[in-house]
Design a protein around this motif. Structure first.
Motif, PDB file in Angstrom:
ATOM      1  N   VAL A 182       0.628  22.067  -7.960  1.00  0.00           N
ATOM      2  CA  VAL A 182       1.646  21.044  -7.691  1.00  0.00           C
ATOM      3  C   VAL A 182       1.136  19.678  -8.120  1.00  0.00           C
ATOM      4  O   VAL A 182       1.842  18.891  -8.775  1.00  0.00           O
ATOM      5  N   THR A 183      -0.144  19.394  -7.807  1.00  0.00           N
ATOM      6  CA  THR A 183      -0.740  18.113  -8.188  1.00  0.00           C
ATOM      7  C   THR A 183      -0.868  18.012  -9.704  1.00  0.00           C
ATOM      8  O   THR A 183      -0.495  17.008 -10.304  1.00  0.00           O
ATOM      9  N   GLN A 184      -1.386  19.075 -10.325  1.00  0.00           N
ATOM     10  CA  GLN A 184      -1.605  19.095 -11.779  1.00  0.00           C
ATOM     11  C   GLN A 184      -0.317  18.827 -12.551  1.00  0.00           C
ATOM     12  O   GLN A 184      -0.307  18.025 -13.483  1.00  0.00           O
ATOM     13  N   LEU A 185       0.764  19.531 -12.158  1.00  0.00           N
ATOM     14  CA  LEU A 185       2.028  19.386 -12.889  1.00  0.00           C
ATOM     15  C   LEU A 185       2.835  18.187 -12.396  1.00  0.00           C
ATOM     16  O   LEU A 185       3.831  17.824 -13.010  1.00  0.00           O
ATOM     17  N   GLY A 186       2.412  17.639 -11.257  1.00  0.00           N
ATOM     18  CA  GLY A 186       3.163  16.527 -10.683  1.00  0.00           C
ATOM     19  C   GLY A 186       4.550  16.953 -10.235  1.00  0.00           C
ATOM     20  O   GLY A 186       5.546  16.287 -10.502  1.00  0.00           O
ATOM     21  N   ILE A 187       4.621  18.119  -9.573  1.00  0.00           N
ATOM     22  CA  ILE A 187       5.920  18.665  -9.175  1.00  0.00           C
ATOM     23  C   ILE A 187       6.520  17.840  -8.035  1.00  0.00           C
ATOM     24  O   ILE A 187       5.874  17.632  -7.004  1.00  0.00           O
ATOM     25  N   VAL A 188       7.707  17.336  -8.264  1.00  0.00           N
ATOM     26  CA  VAL A 188       8.466  16.648  -7.221  1.00  0.00           C
ATOM     27  C   VAL A 188       9.905  17.142  -7.307  1.00  0.00           C
ATOM     28  O   VAL A 188      10.312  17.719  -8.314  1.00  0.00           O
ATOM     29  N   THR A 189      10.652  16.890  -6.270  1.00  0.00           N
ATOM     30  CA  THR A 189      12.044  17.316  -6.259  1.00  0.00           C
ATOM     31  C   THR A 189      12.800  16.642  -7.408  1.00  0.00           C
ATOM     32  O   THR A 189      12.656  15.438  -7.625  1.00  0.00           O
ATOM     33  N   GLY A 190      13.568  17.428  -8.129  1.00  0.00           N
ATOM     34  CA  GLY A 190      14.348  16.882  -9.243  1.00  0.00           C
ATOM     35  C   GLY A 190      13.694  17.076 -10.596  1.00  0.00           C
ATOM     36  O   GLY A 190      14.339  16.941 -11.636  1.00  0.00           O
ATOM     37  N   LEU A 191      12.397  17.426 -10.614  1.00  0.00           N
ATOM     38  CA  LEU A 191      11.672  17.596 -11.877  1.00  0.00           C
ATOM     39  C   LEU A 191      12.194  18.809 -12.654  1.00  0.00           C
ATOM     40  O   LEU A 191      12.306  19.886 -12.108  1.00  0.00           O
ATOM     41  N   PRO A 192      12.519  18.644 -13.961  1.00  0.00           N
ATOM     42  CA  PRO A 192      12.910  19.804 -14.764  1.00  0.00           C
ATOM     43  C   PRO A 192      11.693  20.686 -15.007  1.00  0.00           C
ATOM     44  O   PRO A 192      10.614  20.180 -15.289  1.00  0.00           O
ATOM     45  N   LEU A 193      11.877  22.018 -14.859  1.00  0.00           N
ATOM     46  CA  LEU A 193      10.754  22.957 -15.003  1.00  0.00           C
ATOM     47  C   LEU A 193      11.226  24.232 -15.673  1.00  0.00           C
ATOM     48  O   LEU A 193      12.427  24.525 -15.724  1.00  0.00           O
ATOM     49  N   HIS A 194      10.258  24.986 -16.210  1.00  0.00           N
ATOM     50  CA  HIS A 194      10.563  26.301 -16.747  1.00  0.00           C
ATOM     51  C   HIS A 194       9.878  27.340 -15.851  1.00  0.00           C
ATOM     52  O   HIS A 194       8.707  27.189 -15.525  1.00  0.00           O
ATOM     53  N   ALA A 195      10.642  28.364 -15.490  1.00  0.00           N
ATOM     54  CA  ALA A 195      10.081  29.456 -14.679  1.00  0.00           C
ATOM     55  C   ALA A 195       9.778  30.622 -15.609  1.00  0.00           C
ATOM     56  O   ALA A 195      10.660  31.105 -16.321  1.00  0.00           O
ATOM     57  N   LEU A 196       8.512  31.052 -15.632  1.00  0.00           N
ATOM     58  CA  LEU A 196       8.076  32.125 -16.515  1.00  0.00           C
ATOM     59  C   LEU A 196       7.907  33.413 -15.707  1.00  0.00           C
ATOM     60  O   LEU A 196       7.177  33.422 -14.710  1.00  0.00           O
ATOM     61  N   ILE A 197       8.591  34.451 -16.150  1.00  0.00           N
ATOM     62  CA  ILE A 197       8.557  35.707 -15.378  1.00  0.00           C
ATOM     63  C   ILE A 197       8.337  36.884 -16.322  1.00  0.00           C
ATOM     64  O   ILE A 197       9.088  37.060 -17.288  1.00  0.00           O
ATOM     65  N   LYS A 198       7.326  37.673 -16.067  1.00  0.00           N
ATOM     66  CA  LYS A 198       7.124  38.911 -16.831  1.00  0.00           C
ATOM     67  C   LYS A 198       8.272  39.870 -16.534  1.00  0.00           C
ATOM     68  O   LYS A 198       8.708  39.977 -15.394  1.00  0.00           O
ATOM     69  N   SER A 199       8.721  40.572 -17.566  1.00  0.00           N
ATOM     70  CA  SER A 199       9.831  41.492 -17.315  1.00  0.00           C
ATOM     71  C   SER A 199       9.416  42.605 -16.348  1.00  0.00           C
ATOM     72  O   SER A 199      10.225  43.114 -15.576  1.00  0.00           O
ATOM     73  N   LEU A 200       8.125  42.950 -16.366  1.00  0.00           N
ATOM     74  CA  LEU A 200       7.660  44.015 -15.455  1.00  0.00           C
ATOM     75  C   LEU A 200       7.621  43.555 -14.000  1.00  0.00           C
ATOM     76  O   LEU A 200       7.496  44.361 -13.086  1.00  0.00           O
ATOM     77  N   SER A 201       7.689  42.232 -13.794  1.00  0.00           N
ATOM     78  CA  SER A 201       7.642  41.718 -12.414  1.00  0.00           C
ATOM     79  C   SER A 201       9.005  41.746 -11.742  1.00  0.00           C
ATOM     80  O   SER A 201       9.112  41.573 -10.538  1.00  0.00           O
ATOM     81  N   LEU A 202      10.057  41.954 -12.531  1.00  0.00           N
ATOM     82  CA  LEU A 202      11.391  41.981 -11.945  1.00  0.00           C
ATOM     83  C   LEU A 202      11.581  43.272 -11.153  1.00  0.00           C
ATOM     84  O   LEU A 202      11.264  44.356 -11.646  1.00  0.00           O
ATOM     85  N   GLU A 203      12.080  43.146  -9.934  1.00  0.00           N
ATOM     86  CA  GLU A 203      12.430  44.338  -9.167  1.00  0.00           C
ATOM     87  C   GLU A 203      13.929  44.538  -9.334  1.00  0.00           C
ATOM     88  O   GLU A 203      14.724  43.770  -8.806  1.00  0.00           O
ATOM     89  N   VAL A 204      14.286  45.547 -10.131  1.00  0.00           N
ATOM     90  CA  VAL A 204      15.702  45.809 -10.382  1.00  0.00           C
ATOM     91  C   VAL A 204      16.136  46.980  -9.514  1.00  0.00           C
ATOM     92  O   VAL A 204      15.587  48.077  -9.609  1.00  0.00           O
ATOM     93  N   LEU A 205      17.088  46.710  -8.639  1.00  0.00           N
ATOM     94  CA  LEU A 205      17.505  47.721  -7.670  1.00  0.00           C
ATOM     95  C   LEU A 205      18.872  48.240  -8.049  1.00  0.00           C
ATOM     96  O   LEU A 205      19.838  47.491  -8.070  1.00  0.00           O
ATOM     97  N   THR A 206      18.898  49.504  -8.373  1.00  0.00           N
ATOM     98  CA  THR A 206      20.176  50.091  -8.747  1.00  0.00           C
ATOM     99  C   THR A 206      20.778  50.805  -7.564  1.00  0.00           C
ATOM    100  O   THR A 206      20.092  51.251  -6.658  1.00  0.00           O
ATOM    101  N   SER A 207      22.061  50.886  -7.581  1.00  0.00           N
ATOM    102  CA  SER A 207      22.762  51.706  -6.612  1.00  0.00           C
ATOM    103  C   SER A 207      23.718  52.541  -7.417  1.00  0.00           C
ATOM    104  O   SER A 207      24.271  52.073  -8.405  1.00  0.00           O
ATOM    105  N   GLN A 208      23.882  53.799  -7.011  1.00  0.00           N
ATOM    106  CA  GLN A 208      24.709  54.691  -7.834  1.00  0.00           C
ATOM    107  C   GLN A 208      26.186  54.394  -7.718  1.00  0.00           C
ATOM    108  O   GLN A 208      26.981  54.934  -8.453  1.00  0.00           O
ATOM    109  N   ALA A 209      26.533  53.537  -6.790  1.00  0.00           N
ATOM    110  CA  ALA A 209      27.956  53.249  -6.598  1.00  0.00           C
ATOM    111  C   ALA A 209      28.506  52.478  -7.806  1.00  0.00           C
ATOM    112  O   ALA A 209      27.788  51.731  -8.433  1.00  0.00           O
TER     113      ALA A 209
END
Lengths: 221, 366
Positions: free
Chosen positions: B339-366
């Motif tokens: 938080v200190t390094q990036l200087g994160i404060v409310t309102g700051l534009p940011l990019h969220a990086l997510i590995k596709s393998l980290s996504l928990e995709v929950l299917t339902s058969q309905a």
């Protein structure tokens, strides 16, 4: 072999079971599922006949049966005979002696029905009476049958209280166990042998059936 | 509160402390989540009428089931409630079919058998209808319990840890079945659980319970994107949850493209098919925050947004950052140092990086 005595014994055992069982089912169920203030006292009273000497119990029953007591007087006014030394008196005494043999197995049987099962029955829309008849009784029946068997066998063998309360009137209060004692006093070893063997066979048969039913219930649960 | 909604207010100090007040509309699944001994089951028992706390008001639609202030209470057997007990509490002396028929007392005698058979078919158990509970597996017993609970034609369905007694493999299957069944029912459904997996898969709303006290209550998506619930972080782990649709399968790349209210995401395609509605959960620890869009990374998912809220205990070494991406709020758990390094404060534009393998995709058969 004193067949009149066998008849009195069988009749007494059967009548005891028939009259005591419904009361035992009611009391055993109440003790198993309800909570009330004096429950430990009631449970102790139920067990008292197990440890009280038959002579003590017989003495108190004779006091209650006496025409000088309200119960004895009332019975004599209605029936025209005393409770003491009659078959009716014998039946009352036999019922009291058998209370623990009937109530305790039935109480254990109802207690073994899981609380959730009783609750699920209520959630299925069953009224208390429907729950009792359709869920609890069918699940507790091996215990109820055990109680009936125990009371039957125990009544056949009861000696002390019968002698105190009933005496030894042939065809009326002389049971098989009294007859055995009577014949033994007269050195009639052969009659004693036959009657003793009869009681032994009945006792073994009863306990075998009871054990078998207990196993069957265990397998099903 | 709708005319067929369930309204519950329970309060007492002892022997089991309770302080909750909530409503649940038809079609909603309210999960009551909390550690063992937090009073979850007591809440269910109070709704069913198996327990009455010192202060209780339970209303199912127009009916008042219990109102301690007015000293009125409807007995259990007259409340139209379906309960699936934790250990199922099936009647051991009755077959599966008879278990279900027991709860059909409100139907004419001649119709009960057909209705019970239909319900057993609904839970895929018609072939075992003549078996007693002892001859059924854990999952099969659970299905009988569900069929029996539905048999009452209940105004409210209550599930008490319905998957606690079955294996993991069976559990997933049963969760899907319950999910399907509840979509066809238009009644309030309350699910008590101590396993967050049940919540993620089945709930629409969430009540967090600790020591009989309501910690938080609200729609699932809103609660899982709140940064200020350290209690939830400790018990279940933070992670925002939202709905998405599979828009394209890139079979050659082994990826599925998911559209959600904040853009698109790529996930391993596994069992996904185009058009499928799924739930996506992104664990807060799996998100990396960056000020610049990254280059030369083996990364599929870069979501751009802005910091909308931050939460961190003064003595804790981590901070929970909430980022708005389109309509969705994501939670990211980062170190205080980051938080200190990036200087994160409310309102700051940011990019969220997510590995596709980290996504928990929950299917339902309905």
């Amino acid at each position: 072999m004193d067949f009149a005595a066998l008849r009195v014994s069988s009749l007494l055992a059967l009548a005891t079971v028939v009259v005591l069982l419904p009361l035992g089912v009611w009391a055993g169920h109440a003790l198993a599922v309800r909570t009330f203030r004096f429950k430990p006292v009631v449970e102790a009273l139920v067990a008292v006949p197990l440890i009280l000497p038959p002579t003590v119990l017989g003495f108190y029953l004779l006091v209650i049966f006496s025409p000088r007591s309200p119960l004895g007087a009332a019975f004599e006014a209605v029936a025209g005979q005393t409770l003491a030394f009659s078959f009716a008196g014998l039946l009352v005494a036999s019922m009291i002696v058998n209370i623990p043999f009937v109530v305790q197995p039935i109480q254990r049987a109802f207690e073994s029905v899981p609380r959730e099962v009783r609750e699920a029955a209520a959630c299925c829309g069953l009224t208390p009476l429907q729950r009792f008849l359709r869920i609890e009784i069918p699940l507790a029946w091996p215990g109820i049958l055990t109680a009936a068997m125990l009371a039957f066998a125990h009544t056949l063998g009861e000696f002390g209280v019968v002698l105190m309360v009933g005496g030894n009137i042939p065809g009326e209060t002389r049971t098989l166990s009294i007859a055995i004692y009577d014949r033994l006093q007269a050195f009639d070893d052969q009659a004693v042998g036959v009657m003793a063997a009869t009681l032994l066979v009945i006792a073994v048969a009863t306990l075998s059936v009871t054990t078998w039913l207990g196993r069957a219930a265990g397998r099903r649960g | 509160m709708g005319s067929r909604a369930l309204g519950v207010t329970l309060r007492q100090a002892a022997p089991i402390p309770l302080d909750v007040s909530f409503t649940c509309d038809p079609g909603q699944v309210l999960a009551i989540f909390g550690p063992s001994g937090s009073g979850k089951t007591t809440i269910l028992r109070s709704i069913a009428g198996l327990y009455t706390p010192s202060e209780a008001l339970v209303q199912a639609g127009d009916e008042t089931w219990v109102d301690t202030a007015a000293r009125s209470s409807v007995p259990v057997h007259r409340r139209a409630v379906g309960v699936v007990f934790q250990d199922y509490a099936l009647f051991p002396h009755l077959t599966a079919l008879s278990n279900v028929m027991t709860a059909l007392g409100h139907l004419p005698r001649g119709e009960r058998r057909a209705r019970a058979e239909a319900l057993l078919t609904l839970v895929h158990l018609s072939r075992h209808r003549d078996r007693r509970p002892a001859a059924l597996s854990g999952g099969e017993r659970q299905r009988v319990a569900v069929a029996r609970a539905l048999a009452r034609d209940p105004a409210v369905l209550l599930l008490d840890e319905p998957f606690a007694a079955v294996d993991r493999s069976v559990r997933r299957h049963l969760q899907d079945e319950i999910d399907q069944i509840r979509r066809s029912l238009d009644i309030p459904l309350i699910l008590v659980t101590h396993d967050f997996d049940d919540v993620v898969r089945l709930a629409t709303h969430l009540l967090l319970l600790d020591g009989g006290r309501m910690v938080a209550l609200g729609p699932l998506g809103a609660l899982t994107s709140r940064p200020d619930l350290p209690w939830l972080r400790e018990t279940a782990g933070l992670g925002s949850l939202f709905e998405a649709t599979v828009v394209r399968i890139h079979a050659s790349r082994g990826l599925a493209e998911l559209a959600f209210q904040g853009g698109t995401l790529f996930a391993p395609c596994r069992a996904l098919v185009e058009g499928l509605r799924v739930r996506v959960r992104i664990p807060a620890r799996e998100i990396i925050l960056a000020k610049e869009p990254p280059r030369g990374l083996s990364l599929h998912n870069v979501l751009s947004g802005a910091v909308s809220a931050m939460y961190g205990d003064r003595d804790a070494d981590h901070v929970v950052v909430q980022i708005v991406v389109g309509e969705v709020r994501l939670l990211a758990e980062v170190t205080r140092d980051a938080v200190t390094q990036l200087g994160i404060v409310t309102g700051l534009p940011l990019h969220a990086l997510i590995k596709s393998l980290s996504l928990e995709v929950l299917t339902s058969q309905a």
